[in-house]
Scaffold this motif. Structure first.
Motif, PDB file in Angstrom:
ATOM      1  N   VAL A 163     -13.869   7.787  -5.697  1.00  0.00           N
ATOM      2  CA  VAL A 163     -14.305   6.409  -5.463  1.00  0.00           C
ATOM      3  C   VAL A 163     -15.738   6.257  -5.982  1.00  0.00           C
ATOM      4  CG1 VAL A 163     -14.779   4.697  -3.675  1.00  0.00           C
ATOM      5  CG2 VAL A 163     -12.812   6.207  -3.443  1.00  0.00           C
ATOM      6  N   SER A 215      -9.339   6.607  -5.063  1.00  0.00           N
ATOM      7  CA  SER A 215      -8.904   6.752  -3.674  1.00  0.00           C
ATOM      8  C   SER A 215      -9.765   7.800  -2.994  1.00  0.00           C
ATOM      9  CB  SER A 215      -7.434   7.153  -3.599  1.00  0.00           C
ATOM     10  OG  SER A 215      -7.308   8.521  -3.900  1.00  0.00           O
ATOM     11  N   LYS A 216      -9.890   7.631  -1.682  1.00  0.00           N
ATOM     12  CA  LYS A 216     -10.720   8.565  -0.921  1.00  0.00           C
ATOM     13  C   LYS A 216     -10.185   9.979  -1.059  1.00  0.00           C
ATOM     14  CE  LYS A 216     -12.599   5.713   2.713  1.00  0.00           C
ATOM     15  NZ  LYS A 216     -12.344   5.253   4.044  1.00  0.00           N
ATOM     16  N   CYS A 236       0.815  -1.227   0.000  1.00  0.00           N
ATOM     17  CA  CYS A 236       0.000   0.000   0.000  1.00  0.00           C
ATOM     18  C   CYS A 236       0.844   1.271   0.000  1.00  0.00           C
ATOM     19  CB  CYS A 236      -0.953   0.015   1.196  1.00  0.00           C
ATOM     20  SG  CYS A 236      -0.101   0.310   2.742  1.00  0.00           S
ATOM     21  N   LYS A 249      -6.751   5.435 -10.734  1.00  0.00           N
ATOM     22  CA  LYS A 249      -6.929   4.636  -9.528  1.00  0.00           C
ATOM     23  C   LYS A 249      -7.888   5.369  -8.588  1.00  0.00           C
ATOM     24  CE  LYS A 249      -4.429   1.915  -6.358  1.00  0.00           C
ATOM     25  NZ  LYS A 249      -3.319   1.585  -5.576  1.00  0.00           N
TER      26      LYS A 249
END
Ligand code: MSP
Length: 648
Positions: A304, A298-299, A146, A296
């Motif tokens: 998202v 992501s918050k 991560c 991608k």
């Protein structure tokens, strides 16, 4: 046959997103299909609620951990209920029966000598709940999975002898090539195991939010490693270590996971099972990763995809169809509203929805809504055979999880139906007094739609139930056997008039995601341009792909063409765009084409143009043509295409 299907259990540190929805949709489709064909099926999903990460998330919100876990777990369950997910059990790792089952498993592994006590010192990633050897860390000691910082943790720990299972695992992969799906992922796992397996630390003393060790070990400080706790859910849900009532569903047939957690499921999990003397699941199937508009999710970017939002705007089953159809299992997929809208308009509205609308329309006109299959075999044996041939090839795609291929093939049945209507033109036969033939075509198409709906049921349960209801039957194992296995036809019925199931979507219905990365990039570029006093001309006259796709261009078949009285330029065309009624288009092409020469030919039509009146006549589209000094030429497909096919 017993068929056990599982999803991963989802962490309760955030709400469900598109990735969770994807796994759950696939698992639900597999479970529904399995039930339809008559298998005894058990479908498990749930939430993974222990570990430091959850404890910390709860603290941040100032809530007791259990209350926090209860709340988030409920959001998952509610969402699945809203989506009509047909799970048989929703397990929570905080369930007492689960905890007892995990302790029983730990005890068994310990008694067998597969668990021993030692010290652990290593780089630990709290977010991934995993220790990483130095060699795997990224720059600055960051987690290879991560990217977050890891911390050095030294603690007393119990270890699972994973190293002992290196060879048995390799032998198992060798003997069961279908264990890891898709096969392309298998090599990845094998080379990881060949690289050597270290024993696995399976208890922690640095936090307390977890399953405690069995009382017999008298180790109150230790709690179980979350992955041991979590993986065991697949058997504790069936009663392992408690009442064992459903253990005859084990081994699972398919365990779905995302590619990021394949290692845990294809290495640790089978090793734990071997230690417990339990058989291994038939398939561990790893799907790919979803991005949004190529980025991608992501918050922090705020991009998202919220599955509830998509479903509220586009419909849960349309969304579900899109996800299954768009991406080959195992590959990464991209969510964009454009791609979703295209699938809805072309596959669902044009191919499927229109077929139903057309048979409702025709049977209303020709037979007072009565549909009778009596003459179908007489006039349409070929179409029926073709459709049965397609239907007979479908099942293996489901077993191989190639749902996109399954759907692609299934759609051939709709093409056979649409083509039959065009070729046999029931409206012409009615005029010619060949009523039997016209009604046989309508009944053929009703049967094709019925059969295809049965096979689509697992993916779009409610929609297909509505279609079946309109066609006077119910989708059950019995009707599956009758219509698919025994190739039966529908009994005479009165078709129900249902409103169009898939209204066309003309523009995105949700707010677009903020484009964090791409917003920054152009700013830099513009600044450079300003510095050099370069104008932004290059930006003008250029459209984005999304803007291009705002124009819907379709293949149309000219059914009729006439000269417009008192006009030297205009022709009046009736063009079939695969919709219930042909469109009237007034085209300025009379100087170049005679009316008769156009009948039966195909053209390209701008289909979403606002209708306009030309010489008092409504024109519902525009045909595309190219003109130069030598004349005008219509733009046509190189080979005939189905009316209504999208161009682009
Ligand atoms: N709790 C563990 C699983 C334990 S199973 C014994 C876990 N939970 S998770 O909530 O983080 O992720 C659950 C699933 O969602 C994983 O299969 C993961 O691959 C999937 N996805 C998370 N983000 C995703 C995408 N962006 N796209 C597709 N799936 C993704 O891991």
């Amino acid at each position: 046959m017993k068929n056990y299907i599982t999803t991963p259990i989802y962490y309760v540190n955030g709400e469900a997103h598109i990735g969770h929805a994807y796994t759950t949709f696939i698992a639900d489709s597999l479970a529904r299909y399995s039930r339809l064909i008559g298998n005894e099926t058990y479908f498990l999903t749930g939430t993974d609620e222990h570990g430091q990460k959850i404890e910390e998330s709860a603290q941040k919100q100032n809530k007791p951990t259990q209350i926090f876990a209860d709340e988030i777990s409920a959001t998952f369950r509610n969402l699945w209920n809203e989506f009509d997910i047909s799970y048989d059990q929703f397990i929570r790792t905080t369930d007492e029966t689960h905890k007892t089952g995990v302790q029983a498993a730990f005890e068994k592994m310990y008694a067998k000598g597969d668990i021993y006590k030692d010290f652990y010192e290593g780089n630990y990633c709290v977010s991934c709940e995993t220790f990483f050897p130095e060699s795997q860390l990224m720059d600055g000691g960051c987690c290879p999975d991560c990217g977050r910082a890891t911390t050095i943790v030294k603690e007393e720990s119990y270890f699972f002898r994973l190293s002992k299972y290196e060879k048995p695992l390799l032998d198992y992969y060798e003997a069961h090539p279908e264990f890891i799906l898709p096969k392309s992922r298998r090599n990845e796992v094998i080379s990881f195991v060949r690289g050597g397996l270290n024993d696995l630390s399976v208890t922690r003393t640095s936090f307390s939010w977890g399953v405690h060790l069995p009382a017999s070990l008298n180790e109150p400080k230790h709690v179980m490693y979350v992955w041991l706790d979590a993986l065991m859910n697949y058997v504790t849900a069936l009663g392992y270590g408690t009442d064992e009532a459903n253990m005859d569903f084990w081994p699972a047939n398919v365990q779905l996971v995302g590619k990021d957690i394949l290692r845990f499921h294809a290495i640790y999990w089978p090793a734990f099972l071997m230690s417990l003397d339990l058989p291994l699941p038939k398939h561990i199937a790893a799907h790919g990763w979803w991005t949004r508009d190529g980025e991608k999710m992501s918050k922090s970017k705020g991009n998202v995809v919220d599955p509830r939002e998509v479903s509220q705007h586009y419909g849960a089953e349309n969304f579900r169809y899109f996800m299954m159809r768009e991406v080959p299992f195992g590959q990464d997929g991209d969510f964009s509203q454009r791609a979703l809208i295209d699938r809805m308009n072309s596959d669902l509205s044009n191919d499927l929805g229109n077929l139903l609308n057309r048979i409702i329309g025709m049977s209303e006109k020709y037979s007072n809504l009565l549909v009778d299959s009596a003459d179908v075999e007489k006039f349409h044996a070929k179409e029926l055979n073709d459709a049965h041939a397609v239907l007979a090839t479908l099942e293996p795609y489901f077993y191989e999880l190639q749902l996109h291929r399954y759907l692609e093939e299934l759609w051939k049945v709709f093409s056979i139906g649409n083509k039959a209507i065009e070729e046999h033109a029931p409206w012409v036969k009615i005029k010619e007094g060949r009523t039997d033939e016209a009604l046989a075509t309508v009944a053929l198409v009703a049967n094709l739609l019925a059969k295809a709906s049965v096979m689509l049921h697992a993916i779009m349960p409610k929609t297909t139930a509505t279609i079946a209801d309109a066609l006077g039957f119910e989708i059950t194992t019995e009707s599956y056997n009758d219509l698919i296995i025994h190739k039966g036809l529908l009994k005479p019925f009165t078709i129900k008039k249902v409103p169009p199931l898939f209204p066309r979507v003309e523009e995105p219905l949700m707010q677009e995601a903020p484009k964090a990365m791409s917003e920054e990039a152009p700013k830099v570029e513009l600044k450079q341009m300003d510095d050099k006093k370069v104008s932004t001309v290059a930006e003008e006259g250029v459209i984005t792909i999304d803007q291009f796709f705002q124009t819907s261009i379709k293949i149309g078949t000219v059914l009729n063409a006439q000269e417009v009285p008192k006009s030297s330029k205009l022709l009046k065309l009736h063009v079939d765009l695969g919709e219930e009624t042909p469109r009237q288009i007034i085209a300025g092409i009379r100087e170049y084409y005679s009316a008769e020469s156009l009948i039966g030919t195909q053209v390209c039509v701008v289909a979403n143009l606002k209708p306009a009146k030309l010489m008092g006549m409504l024109s519902e589209g525009m045909v595309l043509a190219a003109k130069d000094s030598e004349g005008l030429s219509l733009i046509r497909p190189e080979k005939p295409r189905l009316s209504g096919s999208s161009v682009g």
